[in-house]
Design an enzyme around this catalytic site. Structure first.
Site, PDB file in Angstrom:
ATOM      1  N   CYS A   1       0.971   7.514   2.947  1.00 30.30           N
ATOM      2  CA  CYS A   1       0.243   7.165   4.173  1.00 30.30           C
ATOM      3  C   CYS A   1       0.428   8.261   5.233  1.00 30.30           C
ATOM      4  CB  CYS A   1       0.681   5.792   4.678  1.00 30.30           C
ATOM      5  SG  CYS A   1      -0.503   5.036   5.821  1.00 30.30           S
TER       6      CYS A   1
ATOM      7  N   HIS B   1       0.804   1.999   0.084  1.00 26.48           N
ATOM      8  CA  HIS B   1       2.156   1.474   0.261  1.00 26.48           C
ATOM      9  C   HIS B   1       2.502   0.574  -0.932  1.00 26.48           C
ATOM     10  CE1 HIS B   1       2.826   2.837   4.359  1.00 26.48           C
ATOM     11  NE2 HIS B   1       1.609   2.422   4.687  1.00 26.48           N
TER      12      HIS B   1
END
Length: 473
Positions: free
Chosen positions: A323, A420
């Site tokens: 991310c 994630h």
């Protein structure tokens, strides 16, 4: 409602334990946290975002996470400002003073969610935030006694004996409350006790005599739990295997629960490296997610990580960015709208041929697919405000829902992804660690470890559960 004398007293864990015990008895139970401040979050079934601890509590109750379980989520972006998320969606970025005024409006969202849950479930187990003794936050409180008073909810006060001063914490907290708030507390739970309980008994007797309230339970210190942390990075390292994975603890690290599976992997020596600490040699360096990518990128460079990463790659070491960490690996990170701070562009680490623009819209999605570089299933979730483009995306990492995702460098030493939880699935962990150079990866089922941990905390909380049943008749 479970409130704590301090942050990290064990509120989240106790709520999860009570949810599991009630669910075992066939009672329809749901967790609820009115307001949460955390950078670890989860994507819900209704397409929103809540604190990760509430997702774990939902699992304990046998439920899928829903935005009503945590109607107000604050994600700090600086020391004085935060992204305000209401019912799972970004409402605004506010400084602390403006949010304090906004809490009157936020309370309406809290009560709305609580009404919906109360209509659907037999039992609602509520978690407070921080401590009810924070005098400066009492006005317009929606997280602790302000909520309890509004819905007429009894309160259990939990305190952590492991950090010391447990009796002072409890008595001091009571002294900071109003008379009606003190009456609302039905008893105390002392958490993380280790030792001879008979040596603690004189203190328990004094506490009950001093306050006129019972100690409902003394809960043991449990080692080796695999539970999603609400926010703070767990200080313990794994340091068990020979394959070293290093993670920089950037100031606005988010969703560091991404590394729980690595902590459980017996072949991995997982090291978190904070400010001022030397950067150790590593087989794999993983850059974590960030709530403020450009600021944390500047922090990394200022703390010597750019040179360390370039040297690491020069000698054949592997790097993964997740991310915000993925965004940092590219050539530039631009924020033309000032979403995370002042508008502008910051030069990236230059290890992936991509450029990122921070966007005003946030992507929230639970996803699944396959690794492109290995025969393995992958699953996870996306929570990001940003879009990356560049030649490196022609070498993606995954195929997700019919589209390619992520990027790899031409020499295949650097990998970036927006996913994630990418290490959580056993097949994906095997593929990623094998790509990074670990041979004969042992399978680790993090989901099973979480279930076992939830059952352990529930079993430990059984005396409290029985005490509460007796009080309820």
């Amino acid at each position: 409602m479970v409130q704590g004398t301090t942050s990290d007293a064990g509120k989240s864990t106790l709520v999860a334990a009570l949810c599991r015990l009630l669910a075992r008895d066939g009672i329809k139970v749901v967790p609820f946290k009115p307001q949460n401040m955390a950078l670890n979050s989860a994507v819900t079934t209704d397409g929103g975002e809540i604190g990760r601890a509430q997702a774990l509590q939902a699992q304990a109750a046998g439920l899928q996470p829903h935005t009503d379980m945590n109607p107000v989520l604050l994600k700090p972006s600086s020391d004085t400002g935060a992204q305000v998320i209401i019912h799972g969606q970004v409402r605004a970025d506010m400084n602390a003073r403006d949010y304090h005024q906004y809490k009157t409006i936020a309370m309406q969202a809290v009560l709305e969610s609580h009404r919906r849950l109360s209509a659907q479930y037999q039992s609602v187990i509520v978690e407070g935030a921080g401590s009810p003794a924070e005098i400066n936050l009492r006005d317009r409180d929606i997280a602790n006694m302000g909520f309890a008073e509004a819905v007429d909810c009894p309160v259990i006060l939990i305190a952590d004996i492991d950090r010391g001063g447990v009796f002072a914490h409890i008595v001091g907290t009571l002294s900071c409350l109003s008379e009606s708030e003190r009456k609302r507390i039905v008893g105390f739970v002392i958490n993380r006790f280790r030792g001879d309980i008979s040596l603690l008994q004189p203190g328990l007797d004094w506490l009950e005599g001093e306050t006129g309230k019972p100690v409902l339970a003394v809960l043991p210190y449990l080692h080796g739990l695999y539970l999603d942390a609400e926010d703070a990075v767990k200080p313990e390292q794994s340091e068990q295997g020979g394959f070293r994975v290093v993670v920089p603890v950037i100031p606005r690290i988010s969703n560091h629960t991404d590394f729980d599976a690595l902590r459980a992997q017996p072949d991995v020596d997982l090291r978190f490296v904070g400010p001022g600490q030397p950067i150790p040699p590593a087989d794999l360096i993983v850059l974590p997610g960030s709530k403020n990518t450009r600021a944390d990128l500047e922090w990394l460079i200022g703390n010597g990580w750019q040179d360390a990463l370039r040297k690491h790659v020069r000698y054949g070491g592997k790097v993964i960015g997740i991310c915000g960490g993925y965004q940092m690996l590219g050539r530039t990170v631009s924020d033309p709208h000032g979403v995370e701070g002042a508008p502008g562009t910051t030069a990236g680490l230059g290890l992936l041929d991509v450029d990122t623009e921070i966007t005003q819209a946030k992507r929230l999605a639970r996803v699944q697919g396959r690794c492109i570089f290995a025969d393995a299933e992958v699953s996870g979730y996306e929570i990001h405000m940003g879009r990356s483009d560049g030649p490196a995306m022609a070498r993606p990492a995954f195929e997700i829902d019919g589209r390619t995702e992520g990027a790899r460098s031409d020499d295949d030493l650097v990998l970036g992804t927006y996913l994630h939880g990418v290490f959580d699935a056993p097949q994906a962990m095997h593929a990623l660690l094998s790509w990074a150079g670990l041979k004969n990866v042992k399978p680790v089922d993090l989901a099973a470890l979480r279930e076992q941990s939830i059952d352990r905390i529930a079993d430990a909380a059984l005396p409290l559960y029985k005490a509460l049943q007796e009080r309820a008749g």
